[in-house]
Design a protein around this motif. Structure first.
Motif, mmCIF file in Angstrom:
data_model
loop_
_atom_site.group_PDB
_atom_site.id
_atom_site.type_symbol
_atom_site.label_atom_id
_atom_site.label_comp_id
_atom_site.label_asym_id
_atom_site.label_seq_id
_atom_site.Cartn_x
_atom_site.Cartn_y
_atom_site.Cartn_z
ATOM 1 N N ALA A 1 -5.768 -23.789 6.920
ATOM 2 C CA ALA A 1 -4.580 -24.651 6.992
ATOM 3 C C ALA A 1 -4.666 -25.780 5.975
ATOM 4 O O ALA A 1 -3.681 -26.106 5.299
ATOM 5 N N ARG A 2 -5.839 -26.379 5.859
ATOM 6 C CA ARG A 2 -6.002 -27.475 4.898
ATOM 7 C C ARG A 2 -5.851 -26.980 3.464
ATOM 8 O O ARG A 2 -5.272 -27.675 2.618
ATOM 9 N N LYS A 3 -6.361 -25.801 3.191
ATOM 10 C CA LYS A 3 -6.244 -25.245 1.842
ATOM 11 C C LYS A 3 -4.784 -24.997 1.481
ATOM 12 O O LYS A 3 -4.336 -25.329 0.375
ATOM 13 N N GLN A 4 -4.017 -24.427 2.421
ATOM 14 C CA GLN A 4 -2.611 -24.159 2.150
ATOM 15 C C GLN A 4 -1.812 -25.455 2.059
ATOM 16 O O GLN A 4 -0.891 -25.575 1.243
ATOM 17 N N ALA A 5 -2.171 -26.442 2.889
ATOM 18 C CA ALA A 5 -1.500 -27.748 2.817
ATOM 19 C C ALA A 5 -1.714 -28.376 1.446
ATOM 20 O O ALA A 5 -0.782 -28.934 0.849
ATOM 21 N N SER A 6 -2.926 -28.278 0.928
ATOM 22 C CA SER A 6 -3.223 -28.813 -0.408
ATOM 23 C C SER A 6 -2.450 -28.055 -1.482
ATOM 24 O O SER A 6 -1.993 -28.648 -2.470
ATOM 25 N N ALA A 7 -2.302 -26.743 -1.288
ATOM 26 C CA ALA A 7 -1.547 -25.946 -2.261
ATOM 27 C C ALA A 7 -0.088 -26.386 -2.310
ATOM 28 O O ALA A 7 0.513 -26.466 -3.394
ATOM 29 N N TYR A 8 0.498 -26.695 -1.154
ATOM 30 C CA TYR A 8 1.881 -27.175 -1.127
ATOM 31 C C TYR A 8 2.002 -28.527 -1.837
ATOM 32 O O TYR A 8 2.984 -28.795 -2.536
ATOM 33 N N VAL A 9 1.009 -29.390 -1.636
ATOM 34 C CA VAL A 9 1.023 -30.699 -2.295
ATOM 35 C C VAL A 9 0.955 -30.530 -3.811
ATOM 36 O O VAL A 9 1.691 -31.191 -4.563
ATOM 37 N N GLU A 10 0.079 -29.652 -4.270
ATOM 38 C CA GLU A 10 -0.052 -29.422 -5.710
ATOM 39 C C GLU A 10 1.234 -28.847 -6.295
ATOM 40 O O GLU A 10 1.658 -29.226 -7.394
ATOM 41 N N GLN A 11 1.869 -27.932 -5.570
ATOM 42 C CA GLN A 11 3.124 -27.370 -6.062
ATOM 43 C C GLN A 11 4.213 -28.439 -6.106
ATOM 44 O O GLN A 11 5.037 -28.465 -7.032
ATOM 45 N N SER A 12 4.219 -29.337 -5.127
ATOM 46 C CA SER A 12 5.192 -30.435 -5.126
ATOM 47 C C SER A 12 5.001 -31.320 -6.353
ATOM 48 O O SER A 12 5.980 -31.768 -6.974
ATOM 49 N N LYS A 13 3.750 -31.574 -6.709
ATOM 50 C CA LYS A 13 3.472 -32.379 -7.903
ATOM 51 C C LYS A 13 3.973 -31.670 -9.161
ATOM 52 O O LYS A 13 4.530 -32.307 -10.066
ATOM 53 N N ARG A 14 3.784 -30.355 -9.212
ATOM 54 C CA ARG A 14 4.248 -29.602 -10.387
ATOM 55 C C ARG A 14 5.773 -29.591 -10.465
ATOM 56 O O ARG A 14 6.347 -29.644 -11.556
ATOM 57 N N VAL A 15 6.425 -29.525 -9.300
ATOM 58 C CA VAL A 15 7.893 -29.573 -9.280
ATOM 59 C C VAL A 15 8.385 -30.916 -9.810
ATOM 60 O O VAL A 15 9.324 -30.980 -10.621
ATOM 61 N N ALA A 16 7.758 -32.008 -9.344
ATOM 62 C CA ALA A 16 8.158 -33.343 -9.804
ATOM 63 C C ALA A 16 7.930 -33.493 -11.307
ATOM 64 O O ALA A 16 8.763 -34.074 -12.023
ATOM 65 N N ALA A 17 6.800 -32.972 -11.799
ATOM 66 C CA ALA A 17 6.513 -33.054 -13.235
ATOM 67 C C ALA A 17 7.517 -32.226 -14.033
ATOM 68 O O ALA A 17 7.965 -32.641 -15.116
ATOM 69 N N PHE A 18 7.879 -31.063 -13.494
ATOM 70 C CA PHE A 18 8.870 -30.216 -14.178
ATOM 71 C C PHE A 18 10.217 -30.924 -14.251
ATOM 72 O O PHE A 18 10.894 -30.882 -15.283
ATOM 73 N N ARG A 19 10.611 -31.569 -13.152
ATOM 74 C CA ARG A 19 11.890 -32.274 -13.146
ATOM 75 C C ARG A 19 11.898 -33.403 -14.164
ATOM 76 O O ARG A 19 12.896 -33.615 -14.876
ATOM 77 N N LYS A 20 10.800 -34.128 -14.260
ATOM 78 C CA LYS A 20 10.710 -35.217 -15.236
ATOM 79 C C LYS A 20 10.823 -34.674 -16.656
ATOM 80 O O LYS A 20 11.528 -35.236 -17.509
ATOM 81 N N GLU A 21 10.133 -33.578 -16.900
ATOM 82 C CA GLU A 21 10.202 -32.952 -18.222
ATOM 83 C C GLU A 21 11.602 -32.416 -18.494
ATOM 84 O O GLU A 21 12.121 -32.530 -19.618
#
Length: 262
Positions: free
Chosen positions: A156-176
């Motif tokens: 569960a913790r591993k998947q939770a971290s994966a969602y957080v990392e994907q959220s960061k990539r989404v935010a970075a993509f939007r900024k770009e």
């Protein structure tokens, strides 16, 4: 027997010749035949116990008591640890679900973009970021063993971290994306202004000497052309000003064409 000096050996020194150190002392009881049944010895009474025996028994009792208390404490600690693992697993699953919901919200808003702005590489990243992995089904029942609870918590913790990392990539993509869209919009506005200036000059030449129903339209168009020319091709041009000038030129040219019947 008496020797020549009058020494009678044993009796003269008060020693009874019938005394036997290995015999049992007799009392005046005529029925006592001299047997020792052990009734008078310290070990004959079965209700009595030596101090050493009492000490051994006490020590054994203490050892058993301490062992029992230790087992109770150990079992209590195991139960506490099990309850803690159940709680940690439940918290990890809840965090995983919250992170997934947050990611879904970001994807719905931040990835609502204009596909024409994206090149081939960015388009591939866009499709990848839009794909959200389904949350795994993880159990945290109290009936599970500690090892299974620990394993489920880690998942569960591993998947939770994966969602957080994907959220960061989404935010970075939007900024770009916003930066890319802004640059593209600026280029488009500059191109539009240059094209509008050429069209406005041509229209002014074509309508020279014409009697328009609204004569001041030509003068307004000429003034706007004069205002827009310094921005044409300027690297530091204010994009909002460039866009506004292009809009004004297009509006005036439309009115002039309508008045001139062109």
């Amino acid at each position: 027997m008496v020797d020549d000096d009058g020494y009678d050996g044993i009796r003269s020194h008060g020693v009874d010749p019938d005394w036997n150190p290995f015999s049992t002392p007799r009392d005046d009881d005529p029925d006592d035949i001299g047997w020792d049944d052990g009734s008078e010895t310290p070990h004959a009474n079965p209700s009595r116990m030596s101090r050493k025996g009492v000490a051994v028994l006490t020590a054994c009792t203490l050892v058993i008591a301490v062992a029992g208390i230790g087992m109770v404490i150990t079992e209590s600690r195991l139960n506490v640890r099990h309850d803690q693992l159940v709680s940690e697993c439940s918290d990890a699953v809840a965090s995983m679900n919250r992170n997934r919901e947050r990611l879904e919200g970001l994807v719905a808003v931040d990835l609502n973009v204009d596909g024409s702005v994206l090149d081939g590489k960015r388009a591939g990243r866009y499709e990848s970021l839009r794909t959200i992995r389904r949350a795994p089904s993880i159990q945290c029942a109290a009936t599970l063993r500690n090892r299974q609870l620990e394993s489920n918590t880690a998942k569960a913790r591993k998947q939770a971290s994966a969602y957080v990392e994907q959220s960061k990539r989404v935010a970075a993509f939007r900024k770009e994306y916003d930066k890319t869209r802004s640059e593209k919009s600026r280029r488009d506005d500059m191109t539009r202004l240059s094209s509008d200036l050429r069209a406005a000059r041509d229209l002014l030449d074509r309508t020279a000497g014409m009697e328009l129903s609204v004569p001041y339209l030509r003068s307004r168009l000429a003034d706007t052309v004069e205002q827009a020319e310094p921005f044409d091709g300027a690297d530091d041009a204010d994009q909002r000003r460039v866009s506004a000038l292009a809009d004004t030129l297009e509006d005036l040219m439309g009115q002039i064409r309508e008045n001139a019947g062109l």
